[in-house]
Motif scaffolding. Structure first.
Motif, PDB file in Angstrom:
ATOM      1  N   ARG A  44       5.036  34.674   3.349  1.00 14.26           N
ATOM      2  CA  ARG A  44       3.852  34.324   4.156  1.00 14.26           C
ATOM      3  C   ARG A  44       2.864  33.485   3.342  1.00 14.26           C
ATOM      4  NH1 ARG A  44      -1.324  35.669   5.565  1.00 14.26           N
ATOM      5  NH2 ARG A  44      -1.596  37.060   3.798  1.00 14.26           N
ATOM      6  N   LYS A  45       2.632  33.875   2.097  1.00 16.70           N
ATOM      7  CA  LYS A  45       1.710  33.115   1.254  1.00 16.70           C
ATOM      8  C   LYS A  45       2.241  31.720   0.950  1.00 16.70           C
ATOM      9  CE  LYS A  45      -0.813  36.857  -0.934  1.00 16.70           C
ATOM     10  NZ  LYS A  45      -1.195  37.486  -2.202  1.00 16.70           N
ATOM     11  N   ALA A  46       3.534  31.600   0.764  1.00 15.19           N
ATOM     12  CA  ALA A  46       4.130  30.280   0.535  1.00 15.19           C
ATOM     13  C   ALA A  46       3.975  29.406   1.779  1.00 15.19           C
ATOM     14  CB  ALA A  46       5.604  30.415   0.164  1.00 15.19           C
ATOM     15  N   GLN A  47       4.203  29.983   2.947  1.00 15.50           N
ATOM     16  CA  GLN A  47       4.041  29.235   4.192  1.00 15.50           C
ATOM     17  C   GLN A  47       2.584  28.829   4.394  1.00 15.50           C
ATOM     18  OE1 GLN A  47       6.013  32.206   6.610  1.00 15.50           O
ATOM     19  NE2 GLN A  47       7.788  30.861   6.906  1.00 15.50           N
ATOM     20  N   LEU A  48       1.652  29.719   4.094  1.00 17.87           N
ATOM     21  CA  LEU A  48       0.232  29.381   4.212  1.00 17.87           C
ATOM     22  C   LEU A  48      -0.165  28.267   3.254  1.00 17.87           C
ATOM     23  CD1 LEU A  48      -1.390  32.901   4.670  1.00 17.87           C
ATOM     24  CD2 LEU A  48      -1.306  31.042   6.352  1.00 17.87           C
ATOM     25  N   ALA A  49       0.384  28.276   2.055  1.00 11.37           N
ATOM     26  CA  ALA A  49       0.092  27.200   1.099  1.00 11.37           C
ATOM     27  C   ALA A  49       0.555  25.858   1.663  1.00 11.37           C
ATOM     28  CB  ALA A  49       0.763  27.482  -0.243  1.00 11.37           C
ATOM     29  N   MET A  50       1.680  25.862   2.366  1.00 13.18           N
ATOM     30  CA  MET A  50       2.161  24.619   2.974  1.00 13.18           C
ATOM     31  C   MET A  50       1.257  24.203   4.135  1.00 13.18           C
ATOM     32  SD  MET A  50       6.268  25.052   2.621  1.00 13.18           S
ATOM     33  CE  MET A  50       6.704  23.314   2.565  1.00 13.18           C
ATOM     34  N   ILE A  51       0.852  25.150   4.964  1.00 11.38           N
ATOM     35  CA  ILE A  51      -0.045  24.857   6.092  1.00 11.38           C
ATOM     36  C   ILE A  51      -1.338  24.218   5.597  1.00 11.38           C
ATOM     37  CG2 ILE A  51      -1.548  25.921   7.826  1.00 11.38           C
ATOM     38  CD1 ILE A  51       0.676  28.018   8.243  1.00 11.38           C
ATOM     39  N   HIS A  52      -1.874  24.765   4.515  1.00 16.38           N
ATOM     40  CA  HIS A  52      -3.163  24.305   3.982  1.00 16.38           C
ATOM     41  C   HIS A  52      -3.042  23.113   3.034  1.00 16.38           C
ATOM     42  CE1 HIS A  52      -5.227  27.534   5.967  1.00 16.38           C
ATOM     43  NE2 HIS A  52      -4.428  28.425   5.402  1.00 16.38           N
ATOM     44  N   LYS A  53      -1.873  22.484   3.046  1.00 13.85           N
ATOM     45  CA  LYS A  53      -1.621  21.270   2.254  1.00 13.85           C
ATOM     46  C   LYS A  53      -1.853  21.479   0.766  1.00 13.85           C
ATOM     47  CE  LYS A  53      -2.558  18.313   6.165  1.00 13.85           C
ATOM     48  NZ  LYS A  53      -3.215  17.138   6.701  1.00 13.85           N
ATOM     49  N   GLN A  54      -1.543  22.680   0.291  1.00 12.02           N
ATOM     50  CA  GLN A  54      -1.632  22.973  -1.136  1.00 12.02           C
ATOM     51  C   GLN A  54      -0.332  22.624  -1.841  1.00 12.02           C
ATOM     52  OE1 GLN A  54      -2.650  27.116  -0.762  1.00 12.02           O
ATOM     53  NE2 GLN A  54      -4.836  26.686  -0.963  1.00 12.02           N
ATOM     54  N   ILE A  55       0.692  22.297  -1.066  1.00  9.18           N
ATOM     55  CA  ILE A  55       1.984  21.871  -1.596  1.00  9.18           C
ATOM     56  C   ILE A  55       2.292  20.516  -0.991  1.00  9.18           C
ATOM     57  CG2 ILE A  55       4.442  22.399  -1.767  1.00  9.18           C
ATOM     58  CD1 ILE A  55       3.687  25.346  -1.321  1.00  9.18           C
ATOM     59  N   LEU A  56       2.543  19.524  -1.848  1.00 10.58           N
ATOM     60  CA  LEU A  56       2.795  18.172  -1.357  1.00 10.58           C
ATOM     61  C   LEU A  56       3.557  17.361  -2.385  1.00 10.58           C
ATOM     62  CD1 LEU A  56       0.433  16.342  -2.959  1.00 10.58           C
ATOM     63  CD2 LEU A  56      -0.974  17.533  -1.325  1.00 10.58           C
ATOM     64  N   VAL A  57       4.037  16.204  -1.948  1.00 10.08           N
ATOM     65  CA  VAL A  57       4.662  15.245  -2.860  1.00 10.08           C
ATOM     66  C   VAL A  57       3.660  14.127  -3.068  1.00 10.08           C
ATOM     67  CG1 VAL A  57       6.499  13.547  -3.173  1.00 10.08           C
ATOM     68  CG2 VAL A  57       7.016  15.754  -2.141  1.00 10.08           C
ATOM     69  N   LYS A  58       3.363  13.849  -4.331  1.00 12.33           N
ATOM     70  CA  LYS A  58       2.422  12.781  -4.653  1.00 12.33           C
ATOM     71  C   LYS A  58       2.845  12.144  -5.967  1.00 12.33           C
ATOM     72  CE  LYS A  58      -2.453  11.723  -4.894  1.00 12.33           C
ATOM     73  NZ  LYS A  58      -3.810  12.233  -4.779  1.00 12.33           N
ATOM     74  N   ASN A  59       2.976  10.833  -5.951  1.00 10.03           N
ATOM     75  CA  ASN A  59       3.313  10.055  -7.142  1.00 10.03           C
ATOM     76  C   ASN A  59       4.560  10.574  -7.865  1.00 10.03           C
ATOM     77  OD1 ASN A  59       1.024   8.451  -6.647  1.00 10.03           O
ATOM     78  ND2 ASN A  59      -0.271   9.820  -7.837  1.00 10.03           N
ATOM     79  N   THR A  75      15.971  10.767  -5.288  1.00 16.81           N
ATOM     80  CA  THR A  75      15.590  11.299  -3.985  1.00 16.81           C
ATOM     81  C   THR A  75      14.736  10.317  -3.203  1.00 16.81           C
ATOM     82  OG1 THR A  75      13.641  12.392  -4.871  1.00 16.81           O
ATOM     83  CG2 THR A  75      15.669  13.696  -4.743  1.00 16.81           C
ATOM     84  N   GLN A  76      13.981   9.473  -3.906  1.00 14.90           N
ATOM     85  CA  GLN A  76      13.132   8.458  -3.283  1.00 14.90           C
ATOM     86  C   GLN A  76      12.313   9.033  -2.127  1.00 14.90           C
ATOM     87  OE1 GLN A  76      15.732   5.193  -2.279  1.00 14.90           O
ATOM     88  NE2 GLN A  76      16.093   4.693  -4.408  1.00 14.90           N
ATOM     89  N   VAL A  77      11.629  10.125  -2.396  1.00 14.45           N
ATOM     90  CA  VAL A  77      10.804  10.764  -1.381  1.00 14.45           C
ATOM     91  C   VAL A  77       9.400  10.175  -1.447  1.00 14.45           C
ATOM     92  CG1 VAL A  77       9.817  12.968  -0.641  1.00 14.45           C
ATOM     93  CG2 VAL A  77      12.151  12.869  -1.515  1.00 14.45           C
ATOM     94  N   PRO A  78       8.883   9.721  -0.311  1.00 14.99           N
ATOM     95  CA  PRO A  78       7.520   9.181  -0.306  1.00 14.99           C
ATOM     96  C   PRO A  78       6.490  10.300  -0.436  1.00 14.99           C
ATOM     97  CG  PRO A  78       8.359   9.318   1.930  1.00 14.99           C
ATOM     98  CD  PRO A  78       9.496   9.710   1.015  1.00 14.99           C
ATOM     99  N   ASN A  79       5.245   9.924  -0.701  1.00 13.85           N
ATOM    100  CA  ASN A  79       4.178  10.915  -0.710  1.00 13.85           C
ATOM    101  C   ASN A  79       4.186  11.623   0.638  1.00 13.85           C
ATOM    102  OD1 ASN A  79       3.481   9.997  -3.232  1.00 13.85           O
ATOM    103  ND2 ASN A  79       1.596   8.999  -2.584  1.00 13.85           N
ATOM    104  N   ALA A  80       4.062  12.935   0.624  1.00 11.21           N
ATOM    105  CA  ALA A  80       4.124  13.702   1.862  1.00 11.21           C
ATOM    106  C   ALA A  80       3.464  15.051   1.677  1.00 11.21           C
ATOM    107  CB  ALA A  80       5.581  13.907   2.272  1.00 11.21           C
ATOM    108  N   ASP A  81       2.946  15.590   2.776  1.00 15.07           N
ATOM    109  CA  ASP A  81       2.538  16.990   2.776  1.00 15.07           C
ATOM    110  C   ASP A  81       3.496  17.718   3.720  1.00 15.07           C
ATOM    111  OD1 ASP A  81       1.274  17.848   5.434  1.00 15.07           O
ATOM    112  OD2 ASP A  81       0.139  16.015   5.034  1.00 15.07           O
TER     113      ASP A  81
END
Length: 98
Positions: A44-59, A75-81
């Motif tokens: 649940r805490k991991a899912q909440l961190a994703m909801i609140h944009k505390q986990i993202l791909v940047k640079n 992987t060539q993943v663009p910046n994303a939340d």
């Protein structure tokens, strides 16, 4: 995690961005288990961190509350939340949540 518990997923995960989202969720989940021994609460805490944009791909890094991971250039993943439920809502604890 004991043998009677599994992280389950229902749905289609066809492309790389979702693979990185799964890595993000699982990294956060297992990090949460260190301080939160109840598996359902750690998820649940991991899912909440994703909801609140505390986990993202940047640079080129997967960034979360537990630190950052360099993502392989292949992987060539663009910046994303990963706040959209399509990235995390399909995961659930199957078996004992404790």
């Amino acid at each position: 995690m004991d043998a009677s518990t599994t992280i389950g997923f229902k749905g289609d995960r066809p492309y790389r961005l979702k693979d990185v989202a799964t890595l993000a969720l699982m990294t956060q989940f297992y990090g949460n288990l260190r301080s939160q021994p109840i598996k359902a609460e750690a998820l649940r805490k991991a899912q909440l961190a994703m909801i609140h944009k505390q986990i993202l791909v940047k640079n080129g890094q997967l960034r979360g509350t537990k630190g950052a991971i360099d993502i392989n250039q292949a992987t060539q993943v663009p910046n994303a939340d990963f706040s959209h439920p399509k990235f995390w809502a399909g995961f659930t604890i199957i078996g004992s949540p404790w």
